[in-house]
Design a protein around this motif. Structure first.
Motif, PDB file in Angstrom:
ATOM      1  N   MET A   1       0.849  -1.171   0.000  1.00  0.00           N
ATOM      2  CA  MET A   1       0.000   0.000   0.000  1.00  0.00           C
ATOM      3  C   MET A   1       0.893   1.232   0.000  1.00  0.00           C
ATOM      4  O   MET A   1       1.913   1.276   0.674  1.00  0.00           O
ATOM      5  N   VAL A   2       0.488   2.228  -0.781  1.00  0.00           N
ATOM      6  CA  VAL A   2       1.206   3.494  -0.857  1.00  0.00           C
ATOM      7  C   VAL A   2       0.289   4.586  -0.336  1.00  0.00           C
ATOM      8  O   VAL A   2      -0.845   4.713  -0.784  1.00  0.00           O
ATOM      9  N   VAL A  16       0.589  13.570  -5.758  1.00  0.00           N
ATOM     10  CA  VAL A  16       1.830  13.303  -6.474  1.00  0.00           C
ATOM     11  C   VAL A  16       2.078  11.807  -6.379  1.00  0.00           C
ATOM     12  O   VAL A  16       2.072  11.234  -5.287  1.00  0.00           O
ATOM     13  N   LEU A  17       2.262  11.176  -7.529  1.00  0.00           N
ATOM     14  CA  LEU A  17       2.515   9.735  -7.548  1.00  0.00           C
ATOM     15  C   LEU A  17       4.013   9.470  -7.425  1.00  0.00           C
ATOM     16  O   LEU A  17       4.800  10.049  -8.181  1.00  0.00           O
ATOM     17  N   PRO A  18       4.405   8.599  -6.498  1.00  0.00           N
ATOM     18  CA  PRO A  18       5.822   8.250  -6.373  1.00  0.00           C
ATOM     19  C   PRO A  18       6.332   7.536  -7.627  1.00  0.00           C
ATOM     20  O   PRO A  18       5.557   6.949  -8.385  1.00  0.00           O
ATOM     21  N   LYS A  19       7.637   7.598  -7.835  1.00  0.00           N
ATOM     22  CA  LYS A  19       8.271   7.023  -9.018  1.00  0.00           C
ATOM     23  C   LYS A  19       7.927   5.543  -9.199  1.00  0.00           C
ATOM     24  O   LYS A  19       7.661   5.088 -10.302  1.00  0.00           O
ATOM     25  N   ARG A  24       5.054   1.152 -12.110  1.00  0.00           N
ATOM     26  CA  ARG A  24       4.126   0.007 -12.121  1.00  0.00           C
ATOM     27  C   ARG A  24       2.917   0.260 -12.996  1.00  0.00           C
ATOM     28  O   ARG A  24       2.378  -0.664 -13.591  1.00  0.00           O
ATOM     29  N   LEU A  25       2.467   1.519 -13.079  1.00  0.00           N
ATOM     30  CA  LEU A  25       1.345   1.858 -13.949  1.00  0.00           C
ATOM     31  C   LEU A  25       1.768   1.975 -15.414  1.00  0.00           C
ATOM     32  O   LEU A  25       0.933   2.087 -16.296  1.00  0.00           O
ATOM     33  N   ARG A  26       3.070   1.959 -15.642  1.00  0.00           N
ATOM     34  CA  ARG A  26       3.627   2.126 -16.993  1.00  0.00           C
ATOM     35  C   ARG A  26       3.064   3.386 -17.643  1.00  0.00           C
ATOM     36  O   ARG A  26       2.490   3.357 -18.723  1.00  0.00           O
ATOM     37  N   THR A  27       3.228   4.496 -16.947  1.00  0.00           N
ATOM     38  CA  THR A  27       2.703   5.770 -17.422  1.00  0.00           C
ATOM     39  C   THR A  27       3.766   6.840 -17.272  1.00  0.00           C
ATOM     40  O   THR A  27       4.869   6.572 -16.801  1.00  0.00           O
TER      41      THR A  27
END
Length: 76
Positions: A1-2, A16-19, A24-27
């Motif tokens: 979990m993040v 803000v999404l961590p690296k 993992r989302l390949r985005t």
């Protein structure tokens, strides 16, 4: 979990999404993400567009149904 924190960006709110999540989302920057409501009432963040998947399934159905016709037309 993040754990993500909601932050203020100008007049909007965002996260803000961590690296590692981006990986993992390949985005990446500028790519669309979709927030889908899950059956349990939660949400799922995904790069997968469910509307596009439905259109592709319909397209494959039509191609399968008219395979011979499309084959003949492709020869012309």
């Amino acid at each position: 979990m993040v754990e993500l924190k909601v932050r203020k960006f100008g007049n909007s709110l965002g996260v803000v999404l961590p690296k590692e999540v981006i990986s993992r989302l390949r985005t990446g920057a500028g790519a669309p993400l979709f927030l889908i409501e899950a059956p349990d009432g939660g949400y799922q963040l995904t790069p997968y567009d469910p509307a596009f998947a439905k259109r592709m399934a319909k397209t494959e159905e039509i191609i399968g149904r008219y395979r011979n016709t499309l084959h003949v037309l492709a020869k012309r």
